[in-house]
Write a protein that holds these residues in place. Structure first.
Motif: not given
Length: 101
Positions: A7-17
């Motif tokens: 599972v990734c978090c979709l973060e607009p600033a840094t991309g998928p984490q």
């Protein structure tokens, strides 16, 4: 990113984490709205399971998972703990998580 499903978090600033690697149990993000009535499943352009959660929902989810952990797959308990830990380190008003290979 690795080829291991998780599972990734979709973060607009840094991309998928990447925040969680799937374990052997059968569980996924779509279990959360089904079992706990929290979060919103969203359409994903690549057809993946995608779930949006508010911080308050993540906190409530963690409390519920702790209370019912004996009655659910261990991997799901770990996923919820990872979601909670990740959100606790940030201050976003909303998080979007997606299952990845």
């Amino acid at each position: 990113m690795t080829a291991e499903p998780g599972v990734c978090c979709l973060e607009p600033a840094t991309g998928p984490q990447r925040i969680h690697f799937f374990e052997d149990d059968h569980y996924g993000l779509d279990d959360i709205p089904e079992m706990f009535r929290l979060g919103t499943l969203e359409a994903d352009p690549e057809g993946r399971v995608r779930l949006a959660l508010a911080p308050a929902e993540i906190r409530e989810l963690k409390v519920m998972a702790d209370a019912y952990s004996f009655d659910m797959p261990e991997g799901l308990v770990h996923l919820i703990a990872d979601l909670h830990r990740f959100a606790g380190e940030r201050g976003a008003p909303r998080y979007v998580f997606v299952e990845v290979d």
